[in-house]
Design a protein around this motif. Sequence first.
Motif, PDB file in Angstrom:
ATOM      1  N   ARG A  97      86.203  44.787 115.373  1.00  0.00           N
ATOM      2  CA  ARG A  97      87.631  44.991 115.601  1.00  0.00           C
ATOM      3  C   ARG A  97      88.095  46.254 114.891  1.00  0.00           C
ATOM      4  NH1 ARG A  97      91.714  43.893 112.680  1.00  0.00           N
ATOM      5  NH2 ARG A  97      93.739  43.880 113.639  1.00  0.00           N
ATOM      6  N   LYS A 131      83.321  41.319 123.872  1.00  0.00           N
ATOM      7  CA  LYS A 131      84.767  41.514 123.971  1.00  0.00           C
ATOM      8  C   LYS A 131      85.433  40.265 124.532  1.00  0.00           C
ATOM      9  CE  LYS A 131      84.399  46.428 125.094  1.00  0.00           C
ATOM     10  NZ  LYS A 131      84.620  47.427 126.153  1.00  0.00           N
ATOM     11  N   GLN A 179      92.537  40.394 123.802  1.00  0.00           N
ATOM     12  CA  GLN A 179      92.255  41.200 122.613  1.00  0.00           C
ATOM     13  C   GLN A 179      93.070  40.704 121.412  1.00  0.00           C
ATOM     14  OE1 GLN A 179      90.004  43.920 122.411  1.00  0.00           O
ATOM     15  NE2 GLN A 179      89.356  43.029 124.340  1.00  0.00           N
ATOM     16  N   TYR A 180      92.515  40.866 120.238  1.00  0.00           N
ATOM     17  CA  TYR A 180      93.245  40.499 119.027  1.00  0.00           C
ATOM     18  C   TYR A 180      94.266  41.589 118.727  1.00  0.00           C
ATOM     19  CZ  TYR A 180      89.762  36.914 118.490  1.00  0.00           C
ATOM     20  OH  TYR A 180      88.981  35.818 118.707  1.00  0.00           O
TER      21      TYR A 180
END
Length: 176
Positions: free
Chosen positions: A13, A50, A54-55
């Motif tokens: 990340r 992935k 998404q974070y």
Amino acid sequence: MPHSKILIAYFSRRGNNYLNGRITNLAIGNTEIVAQKIQKLMGGDLFEIKPVKQYPEDYYETIEIAKEEKRKNARPELANRLEDISSYEVVFLGYPNWWGTMPMTVFTFLESYDFSGKTIAPFCTHEGSGLGSSERDIKKLCPNANVLPGLAIRGSNVNQADKDIQNWLLKLGLLT
């Protein structure tokens, strides 16, 4: 195993991360940097794990989501898949330590393929908690794989970790 076909799968990340006691914006995630260093030494194919969702860029929002995913034993959906994992003999598996183990996205990855007969070499980045229970968790998820002792690197030290990575590979007998 100098001639084995190698996969380096990792979850990393970028964005705001906790390093050396403060929040730092990273253009490349720490685990991705280690994955690239392993590829430079070993060759092999890189694969970034992935999630569909998404974070967030914000570190604190991310850790709250990660905490909730772990509490729920969630399996975030993956945005990408390997076409065929059967030809790989050695799989380097990289991830940050989130709440004492791998991000739940990595659990999803491990449950998505058959790792029977493969060698898994885990590596993680962290800011003080090492590998946590991740090696044990990988063994539970991949009971028919040979899970080697992992490497834990402080996220703040990844740019100076070349020697540690090389020594780990030599100790495992993967690098000659």
